[in-house]
Design an enzyme around this catalytic site. Structure first.
Site, short mmCIF file in Angstrom:
data_model
loop_
_atom_site.label_atom_id
_atom_site.label_comp_id
_atom_site.label_asym_id
_atom_site.label_seq_id
_atom_site.Cartn_x
_atom_site.Cartn_y
_atom_site.Cartn_z
N SER A 217 7.43 7.94 9.39
CA SER A 217 7.17 6.63 9.99
C SER A 217 8.29 5.63 9.72
O SER A 217 8.64 4.84 10.59
CB SER A 217 5.86 6.05 9.45
N ARG B 169 12.95 0.16 13.22
CA ARG B 169 12.91 1.25 12.23
C ARG B 169 13.75 2.44 12.68
O ARG B 169 14.33 3.15 11.86
CB ARG B 169 11.47 1.68 11.94
N ASP C 4 -3.77 0.42 13.16
CA ASP C 4 -4.13 0.62 11.76
C ASP C 4 -4.88 -0.60 11.19
O ASP C 4 -5.63 -0.48 10.22
CB ASP C 4 -2.91 0.91 10.90
N GLU D 206 4.25 3.41 -4.80
CA GLU D 206 5.26 2.40 -4.46
C GLU D 206 5.79 1.66 -5.67
O GLU D 206 6.96 1.25 -5.71
CB GLU D 206 4.66 1.40 -3.46
N PHE E 233 2.92 -2.42 1.59
CA PHE E 233 2.92 -1.74 0.30
C PHE E 233 4.18 -2.09 -0.50
O PHE E 233 4.13 -2.17 -1.73
CB PHE E 233 2.80 -0.23 0.50
N HIS F 143 7.06 -1.41 9.62
CA HIS F 143 5.66 -1.67 9.97
C HIS F 143 5.21 -3.04 9.49
O HIS F 143 4.13 -3.21 8.93
CB HIS F 143 4.75 -0.57 9.43
N ARG G 73 7.35 -1.44 13.78
CA ARG G 73 6.97 -0.14 14.34
C ARG G 73 7.27 -0.10 15.84
O ARG G 73 7.64 0.93 16.38
CB ARG G 73 5.47 0.06 14.11
C1 LIG Z 1 -0.75 2.28 -0.91
C2 LIG Z 1 -0.59 3.10 0.31
N1 LIG Z 1 0.60 3.73 0.53
C3 LIG Z 1 0.77 4.45 1.66
C4 LIG Z 1 -0.23 4.56 2.59
C5 LIG Z 1 -0.01 5.34 3.87
N2 LIG Z 1 -0.79 6.57 3.90
C6 LIG Z 1 -1.96 6.67 4.54
S1 LIG Z 1 -2.69 8.15 4.39
C7 LIG Z 1 -1.42 8.74 3.45
C8 LIG Z 1 -1.47 10.14 2.94
C9 LIG Z 1 -2.73 10.39 2.19
O1 LIG Z 1 -2.83 11.70 1.71
P1 LIG Z 1 -4.14 12.15 0.96
O2 LIG Z 1 -4.51 11.15 -0.07
O3 LIG Z 1 -3.93 13.53 0.50
O4 LIG Z 1 -5.24 12.04 2.10
P2 LIG Z 1 -5.84 13.18 3.05
O5 LIG Z 1 -5.01 14.41 2.92
O6 LIG Z 1 -7.23 13.43 2.55
O7 LIG Z 1 -5.85 12.62 4.42
C10 LIG Z 1 -0.44 7.74 3.27
C11 LIG Z 1 0.81 7.91 2.54
C12 LIG Z 1 -1.44 3.89 2.31
N3 LIG Z 1 -2.46 3.90 3.17
N4 LIG Z 1 -1.60 3.19 1.17
#
Ligand SMILES: Cc1ncc(C[n+]2csc(CCOP(=O)(O)OP(=O)(O)O)c2C)c(N)n1
Ligand SMILES: [Mg+2]
Lengths: 276, 314
Positions: free
Chosen positions: B35, B8, B115, B56, B81, B107, B165
């Site tokens: 990432s 990556r 994870d 996505e 994703f 990843h 990753r």
């Molecule tokens: C479908 C999907 N896309 C991307 C991710 C990667 N990801 C994990 S947490 C996150 C950000 C989440 O932000 P938010 O919903 O605001 O959560 P919080 O601020 O409460 O942690 C992302 C992009 C994922 N888990 N699932």
């Protein structure tokens, strides 16, 4: 539990989050801490559950749609007695029970496997629909992230929940304003939020997601709403309770080291001491 | 050989270079730019970077529209994703109309680590390989990644590039030749062949070395281009050995192991052992512990080669 006890428990859950992330060396403190008060009220007051019978059919269900906040869920479940607290120290480690994201096959008390954002909310709909079909009076709760709202599936589920009049479903939005790449306003704005949910047919309650009494009242109101689902738009601070993590986007997905954790725990212990 | 780089990382660097030489390069991400390593491109060429948020499906559909309007979009997110959430957008809006979208997924595999299973794509190659018009590339190190990214831009049509990753040993130097549809023979032997890609190439080379110590001589083929698959090279290699082992950080169903099995079955049947995830999801843990637990190691490859050879003796 009374309000003071709930505050103490929320503090304990925050301490558990910090403590378990140290040996894990990875994981998500920010979004776990922001939801600590919400999960405390749910697990220690609001939900009808039996930790000795995690699959009890009459239980209320909780779906952590923002599955990366697994530490807050695991802390609540451990404090509630679903499994021994020592398990928290095995978080994210090879061969151990506590997976990086909630795993319903292996973890007592986890009602739905989540981690891919947007999906848990639909599953919560399914549980609420099954409850209606079976004439059961259990309630279903789903916690969403504000970044998560960008997923189209969230709005598909929102539309369906209103269509099916799922008044046994309560969504809670952890409205902390941050995601990974920045603020939600920078990355993908979802404003105006209350209007959107109302337009989708939801009963909307806006409240402070760290105010225990407001949360209790909010859930109470949700109980009384008939014919449509309710969402609590809970304004929160990402990283709440640990000063250097608060509103800091960099603490979304990084574990504290031992030194940082000690600093955080010290402050949390002082905070709980002040509660008397 | 001591040098290490995550694929990556190499992707992020390649994008910067591409951005400078080609104004049509546009990069899309779904709230994972730190990432996936597209963040540097976002900083350098903000007007050609689109953060689509955690959406996505919309990202893939938007990439299709950009490609239909002359852009060369790179759409990046985690492999789970990209290929999972947005599969049907890829199928009907990108692969079917043969649009020039580059899906750069990071990843992949169990080396995602902590994870856990929800974030570890173990089936993405199978899914993408099944799509008509799709090219599927699984580079083994940073050098090959850079070459694969540049080759993807030259190629007209959709390309899926699978990256990881984890930091990996740098195996190749700038003289390394990469071509879509061509496999590379990294080491020549007489007894068996290991066909590997991605994370497993470095491990396959170590296994071949260990087997050489025991007097078993092994060919190692790097099949970064899973699709189009280099039938000719595999058939030539197969004709010179008695058995074949495949090695992939992916389920053995539908990926490299299947591609090799298909070619061998039709062109030159030989005993085959497929090393990879044996129809199981991963779990949380440290990357190298998981490789060990799921049998993606030098030791496992040594045993697999012996198993394959013993089948040949039957
Ligand atoms: C479908 C999907 N896309 C991307 C991710 C990667 N990801 C994990 S947490 C996150 C950000 C989440 O932000 P938010 O919903 O605001 O959560 P919080 O601020 O409460 O942690 C992302 C992009 C994922 N888990 N699932
Ligand atoms: Mg947020």
């Amino acid at each position: 539990m009374n309000v003071i006890d709930l505050k103490r428990m929320a503090n304990q859950i925050r301490q558990d989050i910090i403590t378990m992330l140290v040996p894990a060396k990875s994981g998500h403190p920010g979004g776990s801490l922001s939801a600590a008060d919400i999960l405390t009220v749910l697990y220690f007051q609001e939900m009808r559950i039996r930790p000795d019978k995690p699959h009890w059919e009459e239980r209320d269900r909780f779906v952590l749609s923002k599955g990366h906040a697994a530490p807050v869920l695991y802390a609540a479940l451990a404090e509630k007695g679903y499994f021994p607290k020592e398990e928290l120290l095995g978080l994210r480690q090879t061969g151990r029970m506590l997976q990086g994201h909630p795993d319903m096959k292996g973890i007592p008390g986890v009602d739905m496997s989540t981690g891919s954002l947007g999906q848990g909310f639909s599953a919560a709909n399914g549980m609420a629909l099954a409850g209606k079909m079976d004439g059961k009076d259990y309630r279903v709760y789903a916690l969403l992230g504000d970044g998560e709202l960008a997923e189209g599936q969230v709005w598909e589920a929102a539309m369906a929940a209103a269509h099916f009049k799922l008044d046994n479903l309560t969504a809670i939005l952890d409205f902390n304003g941050l995601q990974i790449d920045g603020t939600t306003d920078e990355v993908m704005s979802s404003a105006p939020l209350p209007d959107k949910w109302r337009a989708f047919g939801w009963h909307v309650i806006e409240l402070d997601g760290h105010d225990i009494e407001a949360l209790l009242k909010g859930f109470d109101e949700a109980h009384r709403v008939k014919g449509r689902p309710t969402i609590l738009i809970a304004k929160t601070v990402k990283g709440k309770g640990v000063s250097f993590m608060e509103n800091a986007v960099g603490w979304h997905g990084n574990a504290p080291n031992a030194e940082q954790a000690e600093q955080a725990l010290k402050a949390l212990r002082e905070e709980v001491a002040q509660l008397g | 050989m001591a040098e290490k780089q995550a694929t990556r990382e190499a992707y992020g660097k390649a994008l910067i270079a591409l951005g400078a030489e080609n104004p049509n390069i546009v990069v899309l991400d779904a709230d994972l730019s730190k990432s996936t390593k597209t963040a540097e491109f976002a900083k350098t060429y903000p007007e050609r970077f689109l953060n689509m948020g955690i959406a996505e499906q919309n990202m893939m559909g938007t990439a299709a529209g950009l490609a239909a309007s002359g852009k060369i979009p790179f759409a990046s997110t985690f492999a789970v994703f990209a290929t999972g959430r947005a599969f049907e957008q890829i199928r009907n809006s990108i692969a079917y109309p043969k649009l020039n979208v580059k899906i750069a997924a990071t990843h992949a595999g169990i080396t995602v680590g902590e994870d856990g299973a929800t974030h570890q794509a173990i089936e993405d190659v199978a899914i993408m390989r099944a799509l008509p018009n799709m090219t599927v590339l699984v580079p083994a190190d940073g050098v090959e990644t850079r070459l694969a990214i540049f080759a993807a831009v030259k190629h007209q049509g959709p390309v899926y590039i699978r990256m990881g990753r984890l930091e990996l040993p740098v195996l190749f130097d700038e003289n390394y030749h990469f071509q879509i549809g061509k496999a590379n023979i990294l080491r020549k032997g007489r007894d068996a062949a290991i066909v590997a890609n991605g994370v497993m190439v470095a491990i396959a080379l170590e296994a071949a070395e260990a087997l050489a110590q025991e007097g078993i001589s092994v060919t190692v083929v790097n099949a970064a281009s899973v699709k189009p698959f280099d039938k000719e090279t595999l058939t030539l290699v197969a004709k010179e050995v008695k058995a074949v082992v495949t090695a992939e950080e992916h389920t053995v169903i539908g990926g490299l192991g299947s591609a090799v099995a298909e070619v061998l079955a039709e062109e030159w049947p030989l005993p085959l052992v497929r090393v990879g995830l044996q129809d199981t999801f991963g779990e949380s843990g440290r990357p190298y512990e998981l490789l060990e637990k799921y049998g993606l190691t030098e030791e496992r490859l040594v045993v697999a080669v012996k198993q394959a050879l013993s089948k040949a003796d039957r």
